[in-house]
Structures are given as C-alpha cells and as structure tokens.
Design a protein around this motif. Structure first.
Motif, PDB file in Angstrom:
ATOM      1  N   ARG A 189       0.840  -1.213   0.000  1.00  0.00           N
ATOM      2  CA  ARG A 189       0.000   0.000   0.000  1.00  0.00           C
ATOM      3  C   ARG A 189       0.869   1.255   0.000  1.00  0.00           C
ATOM      4  O   ARG A 189       0.563   2.227  -0.682  1.00  0.00           O
ATOM      5  CB  ARG A 189      -0.943  -0.006   1.201  1.00  0.00           C
ATOM      6  CG  ARG A 189      -2.036  -1.046   1.110  1.00  0.00           C
ATOM      7  CD  ARG A 189      -3.140  -0.859   2.146  1.00  0.00           C
ATOM      8  NE  ARG A 189      -2.682  -0.771   3.511  1.00  0.00           N
ATOM      9  CZ  ARG A 189      -2.560  -1.790   4.353  1.00  0.00           C
ATOM     10  NH1 ARG A 189      -2.866  -3.009   3.954  1.00  0.00           N
ATOM     11  NH2 ARG A 189      -2.136  -1.603   5.580  1.00  0.00           N
ATOM     12  N   LEU A 190       1.971   1.216   0.741  1.00  0.00           N
ATOM     13  CA  LEU A 190       2.884   2.352   0.769  1.00  0.00           C
ATOM     14  C   LEU A 190       3.506   2.582  -0.607  1.00  0.00           C
ATOM     15  O   LEU A 190       3.657   3.716  -1.050  1.00  0.00           O
ATOM     16  CB  LEU A 190       3.971   2.126   1.815  1.00  0.00           C
ATOM     17  CG  LEU A 190       4.956   3.262   2.056  1.00  0.00           C
ATOM     18  CD1 LEU A 190       4.236   4.541   2.488  1.00  0.00           C
ATOM     19  CD2 LEU A 190       5.994   2.846   3.087  1.00  0.00           C
ATOM     20  N   ALA A 191       3.817   1.498  -1.323  1.00  0.00           N
ATOM     21  CA  ALA A 191       4.375   1.627  -2.676  1.00  0.00           C
ATOM     22  C   ALA A 191       3.388   2.305  -3.614  1.00  0.00           C
ATOM     23  O   ALA A 191       3.774   3.103  -4.461  1.00  0.00           O
ATOM     24  CB  ALA A 191       4.753   0.247  -3.222  1.00  0.00           C
ATOM     25  N   VAL A 192       2.100   2.017  -3.458  1.00  0.00           N
ATOM     26  CA  VAL A 192       1.080   2.672  -4.283  1.00  0.00           C
ATOM     27  C   VAL A 192       1.056   4.165  -3.987  1.00  0.00           C
ATOM     28  O   VAL A 192       0.995   4.991  -4.905  1.00  0.00           O
ATOM     29  CB  VAL A 192      -0.320   2.048  -4.050  1.00  0.00           C
ATOM     30  CG1 VAL A 192      -1.415   2.880  -4.695  1.00  0.00           C
ATOM     31  CG2 VAL A 192      -0.350   0.613  -4.583  1.00  0.00           C
ATOM     32  N   LEU A 193       1.152   4.526  -2.707  1.00  0.00           N
ATOM     33  CA  LEU A 193       1.150   5.948  -2.342  1.00  0.00           C
ATOM     34  C   LEU A 193       2.401   6.670  -2.817  1.00  0.00           C
ATOM     35  O   LEU A 193       2.368   7.875  -3.058  1.00  0.00           O
ATOM     36  CB  LEU A 193       1.033   6.108  -0.824  1.00  0.00           C
ATOM     37  CG  LEU A 193      -0.279   5.707  -0.176  1.00  0.00           C
ATOM     38  CD1 LEU A 193      -0.192   5.934   1.325  1.00  0.00           C
ATOM     39  CD2 LEU A 193      -1.435   6.466  -0.764  1.00  0.00           C
ATOM     40  N   ASP A 194       3.509   5.942  -2.944  1.00  0.00           N
ATOM     41  CA  ASP A 194       4.773   6.572  -3.317  1.00  0.00           C
ATOM     42  C   ASP A 194       4.983   6.709  -4.816  1.00  0.00           C
ATOM     43  O   ASP A 194       5.960   7.312  -5.244  1.00  0.00           O
ATOM     44  CB  ASP A 194       5.951   5.792  -2.711  1.00  0.00           C
ATOM     45  CG  ASP A 194       6.108   6.069  -1.233  1.00  0.00           C
ATOM     46  OD1 ASP A 194       5.550   7.070  -0.748  1.00  0.00           O
ATOM     47  OD2 ASP A 194       6.785   5.275  -0.557  1.00  0.00           O
ATOM     48  N   GLN A 195       4.073   6.165  -5.623  1.00  0.00           N
ATOM     49  CA  GLN A 195       4.277   6.297  -7.071  1.00  0.00           C
ATOM     50  C   GLN A 195       3.867   7.696  -7.531  1.00  0.00           C
ATOM     51  O   GLN A 195       3.080   8.368  -6.873  1.00  0.00           O
ATOM     52  CB  GLN A 195       3.518   5.224  -7.818  1.00  0.00           C
ATOM     53  CG  GLN A 195       2.006   5.333  -7.741  1.00  0.00           C
ATOM     54  CD  GLN A 195       1.333   4.204  -8.487  1.00  0.00           C
ATOM     55  OE1 GLN A 195       1.872   3.725  -9.472  1.00  0.00           O
ATOM     56  NE2 GLN A 195       0.181   3.793  -8.028  1.00  0.00           N
TER      57      GLN A 195
END
Length: 134
Positions: free
Chosen positions: A37-43
C-alpha cells in the motif's frame, strides 16, 4: 456400498490463541501487505491510474515480539525503497480466533497520497491479520 458405516466428520475448531512467534509471523505478512500500500502511495501521480502493476517497495528485514503486560510488543526492522534502515514498533492486541491488531507506537506521520492529492493515514500505522477469517 459395502455396508460399512462412514466415520463421523470431525468438527474443525477455531484456531487457538496466538503465541508471540505466531504473531511475529502474521505481523510480518501484514507488514508486507502494508508495504505494498505504501508503494502505491509513493508512485508518481501520473502512474496512479495503473494500480495493478508491480511496484518497487521496501524490504522487511525481521520481526521480533515480546510479551509485556498488558500487551504484546513487536519490533519490525525494514528498509525503505532507497535502502534506509527503519524500525517500527507495535503494540499488539491478540483477538479471538487467532487474529490480531497492531498499532505503531509512536504513530507514523500522515503520508501524502497523490491519488487524492492530500495526506492520508500512513499504511504502516495499523497492521491487522491478513489470513482468511480475520
């Protein structure tokens, strides 16, 4: 048939209480999900429309839990995408049926979400069981 009586079905009982090792394993699984989920927010904002793609994410290093009254305490060591070492500590509440809920202590700051162009709850603040039935 042969006339033999079928053995009665054995009822499946609910999972027993979690010990600290089982919590550490489940917390690690939930933490990996939160890293997704954090990776989605960081894109980048323009990449947020393709949420089905594989994204680079942080790396879970280890999880260790200790029993301290009145709750279980766990430490998660991990690496950010850029390789920075991080440690997040959790207060864990074991729930009936072999499930748990963990809260980061201290709470992590809100994280910028480019899909909604504002801040939202940090994905690593609350980790819950990811197994079926929880």
């Amino acid at each position: 048939g042969t006339g033999a009586a079928a053995a009665p079905a054995t009822p499946v009982s609910a999972p027993g209480p979690l010990d600290r090792h089982a919590v550490a394993l489940q917390l690690g699984n939930g933490f990996r999900t939160a890293l997704d989920r954090l990776a989605v927010l960081d894109q980048p904002r323009d990449g947020a429309s393709d949420l089905g793609q594989d994204l680079p994410r942080g790396l879970l290093r280890d999880v260790a839990c200790t029993a301290r009254a009145p709750a279980l305490r766990c430490r998660v060591r991990w690496e950010t995408l850029r390789g920075a070492a991080k440690t997040t500590r959790y207060a864990v509440r074991v729930l009936p049926g072999g499930c748990f809920a963990a809260a980061a202590t201290p709470r992590l700051e809100p994280h910028y979400d480019p899909t909604i162009a504002t801040y939202s709850e940090h994905p690593l603040n609350a980790i819950t069981s990811v197994r079926k039935g929880c």
